[in-house]
Write a protein that holds these residues in place. Structure first.
Motif, mmCIF file in Angstrom:
data_model
loop_
_atom_site.group_PDB
_atom_site.id
_atom_site.type_symbol
_atom_site.label_atom_id
_atom_site.label_comp_id
_atom_site.label_asym_id
_atom_site.label_seq_id
_atom_site.Cartn_x
_atom_site.Cartn_y
_atom_site.Cartn_z
ATOM 1 N N TYR A 67 44.270 35.070 43.768
ATOM 2 C CA TYR A 67 45.371 34.428 43.059
ATOM 3 C C TYR A 67 46.664 34.450 43.870
ATOM 4 O O TYR A 67 47.614 33.715 43.577
ATOM 5 C CB TYR A 67 45.601 35.091 41.692
ATOM 6 N N ASP A 68 46.717 35.295 44.891
ATOM 7 C CA ASP A 68 47.856 35.357 45.785
ATOM 8 C C ASP A 68 47.332 35.832 47.137
ATOM 9 O O ASP A 68 46.241 36.386 47.224
ATOM 10 C CB ASP A 68 48.927 36.316 45.250
ATOM 11 N N LYS A 69 48.097 35.638 48.192
ATOM 12 C CA LYS A 69 47.651 36.020 49.514
ATOM 13 C C LYS A 69 47.308 37.502 49.564
ATOM 14 O O LYS A 69 48.171 38.374 49.407
ATOM 15 C CB LYS A 69 48.749 35.704 50.535
ATOM 16 N N GLY A 70 46.003 37.791 49.739
ATOM 17 C CA GLY A 70 45.566 39.173 49.828
ATOM 18 C C GLY A 70 45.410 39.880 48.503
ATOM 19 O O GLY A 70 45.069 41.066 48.466
ATOM 20 N N SER A 71 45.633 39.165 47.391
ATOM 21 C CA SER A 71 45.499 39.765 46.061
ATOM 22 C C SER A 71 44.355 39.098 45.311
ATOM 23 O O SER A 71 44.302 37.866 45.230
ATOM 24 C CB SER A 71 46.803 39.611 45.260
ATOM 25 N N TYR A 72 43.444 39.893 44.776
ATOM 26 C CA TYR A 72 42.242 39.369 44.146
ATOM 27 C C TYR A 72 42.070 39.904 42.729
ATOM 28 O O TYR A 72 42.525 41.002 42.410
ATOM 29 C CB TYR A 72 40.992 39.757 44.965
ATOM 30 N N VAL A 73 41.409 39.111 41.908
ATOM 31 C CA VAL A 73 40.985 39.577 40.597
ATOM 32 C C VAL A 73 39.470 39.403 40.545
ATOM 33 O O VAL A 73 38.937 38.335 40.844
ATOM 34 C CB VAL A 73 41.667 38.800 39.453
ATOM 35 N N VAL A 74 38.773 40.456 40.206
ATOM 36 C CA VAL A 74 37.308 40.447 40.182
ATOM 37 C C VAL A 74 36.812 39.760 38.917
ATOM 38 O O VAL A 74 37.310 40.033 37.814
ATOM 39 C CB VAL A 74 36.743 41.876 40.278
ATOM 40 N N ILE A 75 35.842 38.867 39.071
ATOM 41 C CA ILE A 75 35.241 38.151 37.943
ATOM 42 C C ILE A 75 33.820 38.664 37.756
ATOM 43 O O ILE A 75 32.989 38.571 38.664
ATOM 44 C CB ILE A 75 35.223 36.624 38.189
ATOM 45 N N GLU A 76 33.541 39.196 36.587
ATOM 46 C CA GLU A 76 32.212 39.732 36.295
ATOM 47 C C GLU A 76 31.263 38.607 35.893
ATOM 48 O O GLU A 76 31.693 37.522 35.477
ATOM 49 C CB GLU A 76 32.296 40.768 35.159
ATOM 50 N N GLU A 77 29.958 38.867 36.006
ATOM 51 C CA GLU A 77 28.955 37.886 35.601
ATOM 52 C C GLU A 77 29.085 37.562 34.114
ATOM 53 O O GLU A 77 28.840 36.432 33.693
ATOM 54 C CB GLU A 77 27.555 38.416 35.903
ATOM 55 N N ALA A 78 29.478 38.552 33.317
ATOM 56 C CA ALA A 78 29.655 38.326 31.877
ATOM 57 C C ALA A 78 30.785 37.336 31.620
ATOM 58 O O ALA A 78 30.732 36.556 30.664
ATOM 59 C CB ALA A 78 29.936 39.653 31.176
ATOM 60 N N ASP A 79 31.827 37.365 32.466
ATOM 61 C CA ASP A 79 32.942 36.425 32.305
ATOM 62 C C ASP A 79 32.484 34.994 32.571
ATOM 63 O O ASP A 79 32.865 34.063 31.867
ATOM 64 C CB ASP A 79 34.066 36.784 33.284
ATOM 65 N N ILE A 80 31.653 34.846 33.589
ATOM 66 C CA ILE A 80 31.135 33.519 33.927
ATOM 67 C C ILE A 80 30.217 33.011 32.825
ATOM 68 O O ILE A 80 30.266 31.845 32.431
ATOM 69 C CB ILE A 80 30.390 33.564 35.270
ATOM 70 N N ALA A 81 29.374 33.903 32.301
ATOM 71 C CA ALA A 81 28.449 33.523 31.227
ATOM 72 C C ALA A 81 29.210 33.115 29.973
ATOM 73 O O ALA A 81 28.833 32.181 29.266
ATOM 74 C CB ALA A 81 27.506 34.674 30.924
ATOM 75 N N ALA A 82 30.310 33.812 29.686
ATOM 76 C CA ALA A 82 31.100 33.506 28.488
ATOM 77 C C ALA A 82 31.786 32.150 28.610
ATOM 78 O O ALA A 82 32.000 31.456 27.611
ATOM 79 C CB ALA A 82 32.139 34.596 28.256
ATOM 80 N N ALA A 83 32.138 31.771 29.852
ATOM 81 C CA ALA A 83 32.813 30.487 30.064
ATOM 82 C C ALA A 83 31.845 29.319 30.133
ATOM 83 O O ALA A 83 32.242 28.168 30.025
ATOM 84 C CB ALA A 83 33.639 30.545 31.345
#
Length: 295
Positions: A67-83
């Motif tokens: 989301y920013d240079k060198g800054s990440y947010v981890v996305i879990e498989e459950a998040d992808i499944a929910a979307a």
């Protein structure tokens, strides 16, 4: 025989037509392997930690969004499944539009809808009515884990499912420097217009797709055949697949699959394993540079 991507239904209003979603294109690209020019050994890519230089097993890799240079947010498989959308294995048509109203820039990828058992009548009904009215169906379809915008288009005896690009995926032509105005502004004479029209008419004909061949691919095939016949071939050592590291990528030219599975910012880069951190980084950058040049 081709296998369906999924088996489900094509629905509009209260009508549901059992269908199979079949691929509508055939890949004929030539695939190359990368070799070390010094000993002609195949080059293998590894997933390397940028900080430690160590190879990372697939089970330790997670998906993240930068989301920013060198800054990440981890996305879990459950998040992808929910979307993910709920209506899988269906083509839901919610509106019909004139076929001519959709620009060619929106069409992306073709599929073929094959009718299921005892679904021929509904299939033919929709196909023929679309032909008579000049309309096509617009709806949504889920392929694997992603939802797409799609058009159901009659084509000969088939109903084609054409994946469409969203408007936000297209670049507005006005963003580029294009010549504005018409014939008068650019001082184009009527004689020039007439001559251009005559030239176009003289070159006009029917669209015959079979008449166009991938000449570059054919010429490259001939080069390969000539090299093989002249014995200018490289015979590497047989690779024992059982001794390869787990999940080793050997088809290194398949960048689409490689990039899809890569989960780091510098995805798909190759690096040889080194005990020293600096040596690993240097090797990774060099391999990435060679991969880009080859591509």
């Amino acid at each position: 025989m081709a296998r369906p991507i999924w088996t489900g239904t094509l629905s509009f209003g209260l009508l549901n037509i059992p269908v199979k979603l079949m691929t509508g294109e055939r890949r004929v690209d030539l695939h190359f392997r990368m070799l070390d020019s010094r000993n002609k050994a195949p080059i293998r890519y590894e997933r390397v930690n940028e900080e430690t230089g160590e190879e990372v097993p697939w089970k330790e890799i997670v998906k993240a969004f930068e989301y920013d240079k060198g800054s990440y947010v981890v996305i879990e498989e459950a998040d992808i499944a929910a979307a993910a959308p709920d209506h899988k294995e269906t083509v839901d048509i919610d509106t019909f539009v004139e076929a001519s109203s959709i620009g060619v820039e929106f069409y992306e990828k073709p599929y073929v809808l094959e009718p299921g058992k005892k679904a021929e009548k509904g299939y033919v009904l929709l196909r023929e009515v679309l032909k008579r009215t000049g309309m096509i169906g617009i709806g949504r379809v889920v392929i694997r884990t992603r939802e797409y915008l799609a058009a159901v288009v009659p084509q000969g005896e088939a109903l084609m499912l054409m994946i469409l690009r969203y408007a936000q995926e297209l670049v507005d032509p006005s963003d580029y420097k294009l010549p504005e105005g018409g014939l008068a502004k650019w001082k184009i004479s009527s004689r020039e217009v007439d001559m251009a029209e005559q030239l176009i008419k003289s070159m006009s004909g029917e669209w015959k797709p079979d008449g166009y061949k991938d000449d570059f691919r054919q010429r490259l095939h001939k080069v390969i055949e000539q090299r093989v016949k002249s014995k200018k071939v490289v015979r590497g050592k047989a690779v024992d697949e059982s001794k390869l590291p787990e999940n080793a990528a050997t088809n290194v030219i398949d960048f689409a699959e490689l990039l899809k599975r890569s989960l780091e910012k510098k995805g798909g880069q190759g690096a040889a394993k080194r005990p020293a951190k600096k040596a690993a980084k240097k090797t990774a950058k060099a391999t990435k540079k060679r991969a880009r040049k080859s591509a």
